[in-house]
Design an enzyme around this catalytic site. Structure first.
Site, mmCIF file in Angstrom:
data_model
loop_
_atom_site.group_PDB
_atom_site.id
_atom_site.type_symbol
_atom_site.label_atom_id
_atom_site.label_comp_id
_atom_site.label_asym_id
_atom_site.label_seq_id
_atom_site.Cartn_x
_atom_site.Cartn_y
_atom_site.Cartn_z
ATOM 1 N N ARG A 145 -7.981 -6.939 9.643
ATOM 2 C CA ARG A 145 -7.117 -7.265 10.779
ATOM 3 C C ARG A 145 -7.856 -7.311 12.109
ATOM 4 N NH1 ARG A 145 -1.612 -4.321 10.276
ATOM 5 N NH2 ARG A 145 -1.300 -5.787 8.551
ATOM 6 N N GLY A 169 0.814 -1.212 0.000
ATOM 7 C CA GLY A 169 0.000 0.000 0.000
ATOM 8 C C GLY A 169 0.844 1.257 0.000
ATOM 9 N N ASP A 200 -0.893 -0.885 13.583
ATOM 10 C CA ASP A 200 -0.160 -2.120 13.273
ATOM 11 C C ASP A 200 0.193 -2.944 14.499
ATOM 12 O OD1 ASP A 200 -0.283 -1.639 10.570
ATOM 13 O OD2 ASP A 200 1.674 -0.675 10.457
ATOM 14 N N LYS A 251 6.588 -10.159 3.593
ATOM 15 C CA LYS A 251 6.152 -8.800 3.254
ATOM 16 C C LYS A 251 6.936 -7.748 4.027
ATOM 17 C CE LYS A 251 2.047 -5.847 3.257
ATOM 18 N NZ LYS A 251 2.273 -5.254 1.934
ATOM 19 N N SER A 260 -6.099 7.330 5.274
ATOM 20 C CA SER A 260 -4.699 6.898 5.246
ATOM 21 C C SER A 260 -3.793 8.114 5.210
ATOM 22 C CB SER A 260 -4.424 6.014 4.025
ATOM 23 O OG SER A 260 -3.045 5.702 3.952
#
Length: 418
Positions: A331, A89, A300, A399, A159
């Site tokens: 998530r 992203g 996160d 990732k 974002s």
């Protein structure tokens, strides 16, 4: 690939890896500057490789020799660039404004859940400034160059990468560029990180309320750059230390602008003892108690903090994490599934979750849902499980932290690939 992990305490020391967030920004600024920059990246994750590949496609020359990397500025090509952002992203949102500032036509591609992740507000604002899109979601082709005559108006609650992308692109121009943030700003620390890196490349940024003004264009001031190490991935071993034996995490910048440095204060609030010696962080297990955790500034951290919460006394509430629905997995849902599959008690909420602590998890099977942070959180959870943990789709760690299981094993982890 699946991973089977026995319930064993980890112990020892581990060096934090290069910050993915910082590396994206330095790579892009170096490619947009006027001279080459040399720096080191000790862990080339899939996301970082995606950004490198896209910058090369835009015309940058990038040389890699072990951990040493040299970035030469972009030289515009005659052909239409085809940018495959993979599942990153950051790569997509940063390079969409950058590429459309340099090129009349660009093709963007992606993989995994990237086409489903939020982009519409950024696409709409770029459209408002002269660029046409063949589709609202990737894959798409753009036509027309980004026009900077008018100020940009962009939301700040979807974002922060939208704003960072516009700032990174604006640095290409000598002219002043104004960005107005139209909503409450979340994850501001990531914008601060962008500003910090851009200022090292001669850009002047002035912030006033919801307005950000960019002045000057990129100039290479330091031919050798330093990329600090990553708090987001260090958090997994810091939490593991809070759950078991001592793990010292080394080479962390305690003054970092990375929002996930807050892991230290959050673990302290849980009740863990924290000791900091220069750039080494030690976390000691103590009696842990449930707390309320605001996710908007450091989303996160949710999966691994949910593991800490799962064996903390009482209730832990995670709030204001709606954006987590649009990560590599949903998530919120995948974190709840992980905790419950391991024998814990987690309940899904609209913008977060609630975890009720128990004495010990049982173990079981966790499907990563293609999410690197679920994989690493499930591995950490094995420490407090009675039985083994099987992680389905463990390759998702590539990732962000390809050698995670290597470090896990060095610390005493008992793992078996299946």
């Amino acid at each position: 690939m699946n991973m089977l992990i026995e319930s064993i305490n980890l112990k020892g020391s581990v060096k934090a890896i290069t910050s993915k967030s910082y590396a994206h920004r330095v790579l892009i600024c170096a490619a947009l500057s006027d001279k080459s920059t040399t720096f080191k990246i000790d862990e080339f994750s899939e996301d970082i490789l995606a950004t490198i590949s896209c910058l090369e496609e835009l015309g940058a020359k990038i040389e890699i020799d072990g951990s040493k990397i040299v970035v030469y500025p972009i030289v515009k090509k005659e052909t239409i660039p085809i940018l495959n952002c993979k599942e990153s992203g950051s790569t997509l949102r940063f390079l969409l404004p950058v590429a459309t500032t340099i090129y009349e036509r660009v093709i963007f591609k992606g993989e995994g859940r990237l086409p489903e992740r939020p982009l519409s507000d950024l696409v709409e604002e770029i459209e408002n400034h002269g660029v046409k899109f063949s589709s609202r979601t990737i894959p798409f082709e753009t036509e027309g160059k980004l026009n900077y005559k008018e100020s940009f108006n962009i939301s700040g609650n979807i974002s922060s990468q939208y704003i960072s992308g516009l700032l990174l692109a604006a640095g290409i121009l000598e002219d002043e560029v104004e960005i107005n943030i139209t909503t409450k700003l979340e994850s501001k620390s990531y914008i601060d990180l962008t500003v910090e890196v851009m200022e090292k490349y001669g850009i002047e940024i002035v912030e006033s309320g919801n307005k950000i003004v960019k002045r000057k264009s990129y100039k290479t001031i330091y031919r050798e750059a330093t990329i600090e190490n990553d708090w987001s991935n260090a958090a997994f071993f810091l939490c593991a230390s809070a759950l078991g034996d001592l793990i010292s995490v080394e080479e962390l910048n305690l003054k970092s602008l990375q929002p996930d440095r807050e892991i230290v204060s959050i673990l302290r609030r849980f009740g863990a003892k924290i000791e900091v010696k220069k750039n080494i962080v030690n976390v000691y297990r103590r009696t842990l108690k449930g707390i309320t955790i605001e996710l908007s500034e450091h989303p996160d951290l949710l999966p691994v903090l949910a593991v800490v919460a799962s064996i903390s006394k009482g209730e832990t509430k995670f709030i204001n994490g709606k954006r987590l629905r649009f990560k590599e997995s949903d998530r919120i849902k995948s974190t709840v599934e992980m905790i419950n599959n391991l024998g814990g008690m987690a309940m899904e909420e609209a913008d977060g979750l609630t975890v009720i602590g128990i004495e010990k998890l049982k173990g079981g099977i966790v499907n990563s849902r293609g999410d690197h942070r679920i994989v690493m959180a499930a591995a950490v959870a094995s420490i407090v499980c009675e039985n083994e943990v099987k992680i389905v789709g463990s390759e998702a760690v590539n990732k962000s932290y390809p050698k995670f299981f290597e470090d896990f094993k060095i610390l005493g982890g008992d793992i078996c690939r299946q």
